[in-house]
Design an enzyme around this catalytic site. Structure first.
Site, short mmCIF file in Angstrom:
data_model
loop_
_atom_site.label_atom_id
_atom_site.label_comp_id
_atom_site.label_asym_id
_atom_site.label_seq_id
_atom_site.Cartn_x
_atom_site.Cartn_y
_atom_site.Cartn_z
N ASP A 34 -33.66 -60.19 5.16
CA ASP A 34 -32.37 -60.38 4.73
C ASP A 34 -32.19 -62.09 4.73
O ASP A 34 -32.55 -62.91 5.43
CB ASP A 34 -31.15 -60.17 6.09
N ILE A 35 -31.34 -62.35 3.64
CA ILE A 35 -31.09 -63.62 3.42
C ILE A 35 -30.35 -64.65 4.38
O ILE A 35 -30.32 -65.69 4.41
CB ILE A 35 -30.43 -63.62 1.86
N ASN A 90 -24.36 -49.59 6.89
CA ASN A 90 -22.72 -49.50 6.64
C ASN A 90 -22.34 -48.83 5.43
O ASN A 90 -23.40 -48.69 4.57
CB ASN A 90 -22.64 -51.02 6.55
N HIS A 103 -28.96 -49.15 2.16
CA HIS A 103 -29.87 -49.95 2.89
C HIS A 103 -29.74 -49.86 4.33
O HIS A 103 -28.84 -49.60 4.87
CB HIS A 103 -29.82 -51.40 2.59
N MET A 104 -30.87 -49.84 5.02
CA MET A 104 -31.02 -49.80 6.46
C MET A 104 -31.30 -51.11 7.07
O MET A 104 -32.33 -51.99 6.56
CB MET A 104 -31.81 -48.81 7.14
N HIS A 105 -30.42 -51.62 7.80
CA HIS A 105 -30.73 -52.91 8.82
C HIS A 105 -31.70 -52.48 9.76
O HIS A 105 -31.50 -51.93 10.49
CB HIS A 105 -29.44 -53.64 9.37
#
Ligand code: 5GP
Ligand code: ZN
Length: 116
Positions: A34-35, A90, A103-105
């Site tokens: 993640d940025i 989310n 997307h999955m965090h």
């Protein structure tokens, strides 16, 4: 909520048009840091196929299974599996989704706080 594929940031990362710090890739998935990391380990795992939100999966449960399976492997690779980690997705504005390509965090590497 939806988004044109041509305008989709994560489609561009998946195609290589926009660079990312990629930690895993296969024919179906790509994972990258993640940025704006919220934890020492903060990896995003996405399907290469564009799906805007969880609401658009239409019963294709395999996608989420693949993402979560890959997340556990990446957690192990990052050395955070035993200490613990969190995966989350989310959906739409009130769910906190800001990029409309599912997307999955994967978060870990510190004691994580409450969810909201
Ligand atoms: P969401 O809020 O939609 O669940 O998560 C989107 C995530 O994408 C955020 O954590 C945000 O920091 C990350 N992100 C947004 N733009 C970029 C980018 O250009 N590159 C990378 N690697 N991550 C991004
Ligand atoms: Zn996309």
């Amino acid at each position: 909520m939806s988004q044109n594929l041509e305008d989709c940031l994560f489609c561009k990362i998946a195609s290589g048009a926009i660079p990312a710090d990629i930690v895993y890739e296969d024919d179906d998935l790509i994972a990258f840091n993640d940025i704006h990391p919220q934890a020492p380990v903060h990896i995003l795992i996405i399907p290469k196929r564009h799906v805007s939100t969880l609401n658009d999966l239409n019963g294709d449960t395999g996608v989420v299974s693949e993402l979560s399976h890959r997340a556990t492997i990446l957690a192990r690779d990052a050395g955070i599996d035993e200490a613990g980690f969190r995966i989350l997705m989310n959906c739409n504005p009130q769910g906190g989704q800001t990029v409309y390509h599912i997307h999955m965090h994967l978060l870990g590497g510190k004691q994580l706080g409450a969810l909201c």
